[in-house]
Motif scaffolding. Structure first.
Motif, PDB file in Angstrom:
ATOM      1  N   PHE A  25       0.844  -1.179   0.000  1.00 26.69           N
ATOM      2  CA  PHE A  25       0.000   0.000   0.000  1.00 26.69           C
ATOM      3  C   PHE A  25       0.885   1.237   0.000  1.00 26.69           C
ATOM      4  O   PHE A  25       1.763   1.378   0.835  1.00 26.69           O
ATOM      5  CB  PHE A  25      -0.905   0.031   1.239  1.00 26.69           C
ATOM      6  N   LEU A  26       0.648   2.137  -0.931  1.00 27.07           N
ATOM      7  CA  LEU A  26       1.391   3.382  -1.028  1.00 27.07           C
ATOM      8  C   LEU A  26       0.465   4.560  -0.777  1.00 27.07           C
ATOM      9  O   LEU A  26      -0.608   4.644  -1.379  1.00 27.07           O
ATOM     10  CB  LEU A  26       2.023   3.531  -2.419  1.00 27.07           C
ATOM     11  N   SER A  27       0.858   5.443   0.085  1.00 25.85           N
ATOM     12  CA  SER A  27       0.113   6.671   0.381  1.00 25.85           C
ATOM     13  C   SER A  27      -1.367   6.385   0.614  1.00 25.85           C
ATOM     14  O   SER A  27      -2.235   6.839  -0.121  1.00 25.85           O
ATOM     15  CB  SER A  27       0.276   7.683  -0.748  1.00 25.85           C
ATOM     16  N   ILE A  28      -1.658   5.631   1.632  1.00 25.82           N
ATOM     17  CA  ILE A  28      -3.035   5.243   1.927  1.00 25.82           C
ATOM     18  C   ILE A  28      -3.409   5.770   3.313  1.00 25.82           C
ATOM     19  O   ILE A  28      -2.563   5.805   4.216  1.00 25.82           O
ATOM     20  CB  ILE A  28      -3.197   3.708   1.841  1.00 25.82           C
ATOM     21  N   SER A  29      -4.634   6.221   3.459  1.00 26.13           N
ATOM     22  CA  SER A  29      -5.081   6.736   4.754  1.00 26.13           C
ATOM     23  C   SER A  29      -5.241   5.583   5.740  1.00 26.13           C
ATOM     24  O   SER A  29      -5.382   4.423   5.359  1.00 26.13           O
ATOM     25  CB  SER A  29      -6.406   7.484   4.602  1.00 26.13           C
ATOM     26  N   ARG A  30      -5.228   5.909   7.017  1.00 28.79           N
ATOM     27  CA  ARG A  30      -5.350   4.880   8.050  1.00 28.79           C
ATOM     28  C   ARG A  30      -6.691   4.166   7.950  1.00 28.79           C
ATOM     29  O   ARG A  30      -6.778   2.964   8.174  1.00 28.79           O
ATOM     30  CB  ARG A  30      -5.190   5.483   9.432  1.00 28.79           C
ATOM     31  N   ALA A  31      -7.747   4.893   7.623  1.00 23.52           N
ATOM     32  CA  ALA A  31      -9.075   4.282   7.515  1.00 23.52           C
ATOM     33  C   ALA A  31      -9.101   3.262   6.378  1.00 23.52           C
ATOM     34  O   ALA A  31      -9.622   2.153   6.542  1.00 23.52           O
ATOM     35  CB  ALA A  31     -10.134   5.358   7.285  1.00 23.52           C
ATOM     36  N   ARG A  32      -8.550   3.621   5.235  1.00 22.16           N
ATOM     37  CA  ARG A  32      -8.506   2.682   4.110  1.00 22.16           C
ATOM     38  C   ARG A  32      -7.620   1.489   4.424  1.00 22.16           C
ATOM     39  O   ARG A  32      -7.935   0.360   4.063  1.00 22.16           O
ATOM     40  CB  ARG A  32      -8.011   3.384   2.849  1.00 22.16           C
ATOM     41  N   LEU A  33      -6.505   1.738   5.094  1.00 22.20           N
ATOM     42  CA  LEU A  33      -5.612   0.654   5.482  1.00 22.20           C
ATOM     43  C   LEU A  33      -6.312  -0.277   6.467  1.00 22.20           C
ATOM     44  O   LEU A  33      -6.200  -1.495   6.376  1.00 22.20           O
ATOM     45  CB  LEU A  33      -4.334   1.220   6.096  1.00 22.20           C
ATOM     46  N   TRP A  34      -7.056   0.294   7.401  1.00 26.57           N
ATOM     47  CA  TRP A  34      -7.788  -0.486   8.391  1.00 26.57           C
ATOM     48  C   TRP A  34      -8.802  -1.400   7.711  1.00 26.57           C
ATOM     49  O   TRP A  34      -9.018  -2.525   8.148  1.00 26.57           O
ATOM     50  CB  TRP A  34      -8.475   0.479   9.360  1.00 26.57           C
ATOM     51  N   LEU A  35      -9.433  -0.931   6.637  1.00 24.40           N
ATOM     52  CA  LEU A  35     -10.395  -1.740   5.895  1.00 24.40           C
ATOM     53  C   LEU A  35      -9.725  -2.713   4.923  1.00 24.40           C
ATOM     54  O   LEU A  35     -10.149  -3.854   4.794  1.00 24.40           O
ATOM     55  CB  LEU A  35     -11.338  -0.838   5.091  1.00 24.40           C
ATOM     56  N   ALA A  36      -8.707  -2.254   4.242  1.00 25.30           N
ATOM     57  CA  ALA A  36      -8.098  -3.050   3.172  1.00 25.30           C
ATOM     58  C   ALA A  36      -7.296  -4.241   3.687  1.00 25.30           C
ATOM     59  O   ALA A  36      -7.308  -5.304   3.066  1.00 25.30           O
ATOM     60  CB  ALA A  36      -7.210  -2.165   2.313  1.00 25.30           C
ATOM     61  N   THR A  37      -6.609  -4.083   4.809  1.00 26.50           N
ATOM     62  CA  THR A  37      -5.761  -5.157   5.309  1.00 26.50           C
ATOM     63  C   THR A  37      -6.547  -6.435   5.616  1.00 26.50           C
ATOM     64  O   THR A  37      -6.192  -7.508   5.117  1.00 26.50           O
ATOM     65  CB  THR A  37      -4.960  -4.685   6.542  1.00 26.50           C
ATOM     66  N   PRO A  38      -7.645  -6.367   6.394  1.00 28.22           N
ATOM     67  CA  PRO A  38      -8.384  -7.608   6.633  1.00 28.22           C
ATOM     68  C   PRO A  38      -9.030  -8.169   5.366  1.00 28.22           C
ATOM     69  O   PRO A  38      -9.168  -9.386   5.215  1.00 28.22           O
ATOM     70  CB  PRO A  38      -9.445  -7.237   7.662  1.00 28.22           C
ATOM     71  N   LEU A  39      -9.401  -7.290   4.435  1.00 31.68           N
ATOM     72  CA  LEU A  39      -9.989  -7.775   3.176  1.00 31.68           C
ATOM     73  C   LEU A  39      -8.969  -8.556   2.363  1.00 31.68           C
ATOM     74  O   LEU A  39      -9.294  -9.591   1.773  1.00 31.68           O
ATOM     75  CB  LEU A  39     -10.549  -6.614   2.363  1.00 31.68           C
ATOM     76  N   MET A  40      -7.735  -8.079   2.312  1.00 33.93           N
ATOM     77  CA  MET A  40      -6.681  -8.788   1.586  1.00 33.93           C
ATOM     78  C   MET A  40      -6.378 -10.123   2.256  1.00 33.93           C
ATOM     79  O   MET A  40      -6.175 -11.127   1.584  1.00 33.93           O
ATOM     80  CB  MET A  40      -5.404  -7.948   1.512  1.00 33.93           C
ATOM     81  N   ARG A  41      -6.371 -10.133   3.587  1.00 34.83           N
ATOM     82  CA  ARG A  41      -6.125 -11.390   4.305  1.00 34.83           C
ATOM     83  C   ARG A  41      -7.264 -12.380   4.082  1.00 34.83           C
ATOM     84  O   ARG A  41      -7.030 -13.576   3.932  1.00 34.83           O
ATOM     85  CB  ARG A  41      -5.934 -11.126   5.788  1.00 34.83           C
ATOM     86  N   LEU A  42      -8.490 -11.877   4.056  1.00 35.66           N
ATOM     87  CA  LEU A  42      -9.639 -12.737   3.788  1.00 35.66           C
ATOM     88  C   LEU A  42      -9.564 -13.305   2.369  1.00 35.66           C
ATOM     89  O   LEU A  42      -9.803 -14.493   2.152  1.00 35.66           O
ATOM     90  CB  LEU A  42     -10.941 -11.966   3.981  1.00 35.66           C
ATOM     91  N   ALA A  43      -9.209 -12.463   1.404  1.00 33.85           N
ATOM     92  CA  ALA A  43      -9.089 -12.925   0.018  1.00 33.85           C
ATOM     93  C   ALA A  43      -8.039 -14.022  -0.096  1.00 33.85           C
ATOM     94  O   ALA A  43      -8.245 -15.022  -0.784  1.00 33.85           O
ATOM     95  CB  ALA A  43      -8.737 -11.753  -0.895  1.00 33.85           C
ATOM     96  N   ALA A  44      -6.918 -13.856   0.580  1.00 32.38           N
ATOM     97  CA  ALA A  44      -5.866 -14.879   0.545  1.00 32.38           C
ATOM     98  C   ALA A  44      -6.343 -16.163   1.212  1.00 32.38           C
ATOM     99  O   ALA A  44      -6.070 -17.259   0.726  1.00 32.38           O
ATOM    100  CB  ALA A  44      -4.608 -14.358   1.226  1.00 32.38           C
ATOM    101  N   ALA A  45      -7.086 -16.039   2.315  1.00 32.20           N
ATOM    102  CA  ALA A  45      -7.593 -17.226   3.000  1.00 32.20           C
ATOM    103  C   ALA A  45      -8.594 -17.974   2.130  1.00 32.20           C
ATOM    104  O   ALA A  45      -8.572 -19.205   2.058  1.00 32.20           O
ATOM    105  CB  ALA A  45      -8.234 -16.828   4.325  1.00 32.20           C
ATOM    106  N   VAL A  46      -9.462 -17.239   1.450  1.00 28.85           N
ATOM    107  CA  VAL A  46     -10.442 -17.870   0.564  1.00 28.85           C
ATOM    108  C   VAL A  46      -9.741 -18.565  -0.599  1.00 28.85           C
ATOM    109  O   VAL A  46     -10.101 -19.669  -0.990  1.00 28.85           O
ATOM    110  CB  VAL A  46     -11.467 -16.830   0.057  1.00 28.85           C
ATOM    111  N   ALA A  47      -8.714 -17.911  -1.151  1.00 23.93           N
ATOM    112  CA  ALA A  47      -7.975 -18.492  -2.268  1.00 23.93           C
ATOM    113  C   ALA A  47      -7.071 -19.633  -1.818  1.00 23.93           C
ATOM    114  O   ALA A  47      -6.666 -20.462  -2.623  1.00 23.93           O
ATOM    115  CB  ALA A  47      -7.142 -17.411  -2.967  1.00 23.93           C
ATOM    116  N   GLY A  48      -6.730 -19.657  -0.538  1.00 17.85           N
ATOM    117  CA  GLY A  48      -5.866 -20.717  -0.020  1.00 17.85           C
ATOM    118  C   GLY A  48      -4.395 -20.412  -0.157  1.00 17.85           C
ATOM    119  O   GLY A  48      -3.558 -21.310  -0.118  1.00 17.85           O
TER     120      GLY A  48
END
Length: 61
Positions: A25-48
């Protein structure tokens, strides 16, 4: 039916587990980072696959 010696057989789950999703993540607000990080982890978990998340600025630091 014979298989050529140069053929590699690998199951799809084993192949996906060896993949690492790298997100930077480059130049991202804390709110977006707070939302995006768990979403990326969830996507990786779903994909395996695994995920590596890095936060930096545009200067590469």
């Amino acid at each position: 039916m014979s298989v050529a010696s140069s053929t590699i057989s690998l199951s799809a789950p084993a192949l996906v587990q060896s993949i690492t999703l790298r997100v930077r993540f480059l130049s991202i607000s804390r709110a977006r980072l707070w939302l995006a990080t768990p979403l990326m982890r969830l996507a990786a978990a779903v994909a395996g696959c695994k995920v590596e998340i890095e936060v930096g600025d545009r200067d590469g630091a």
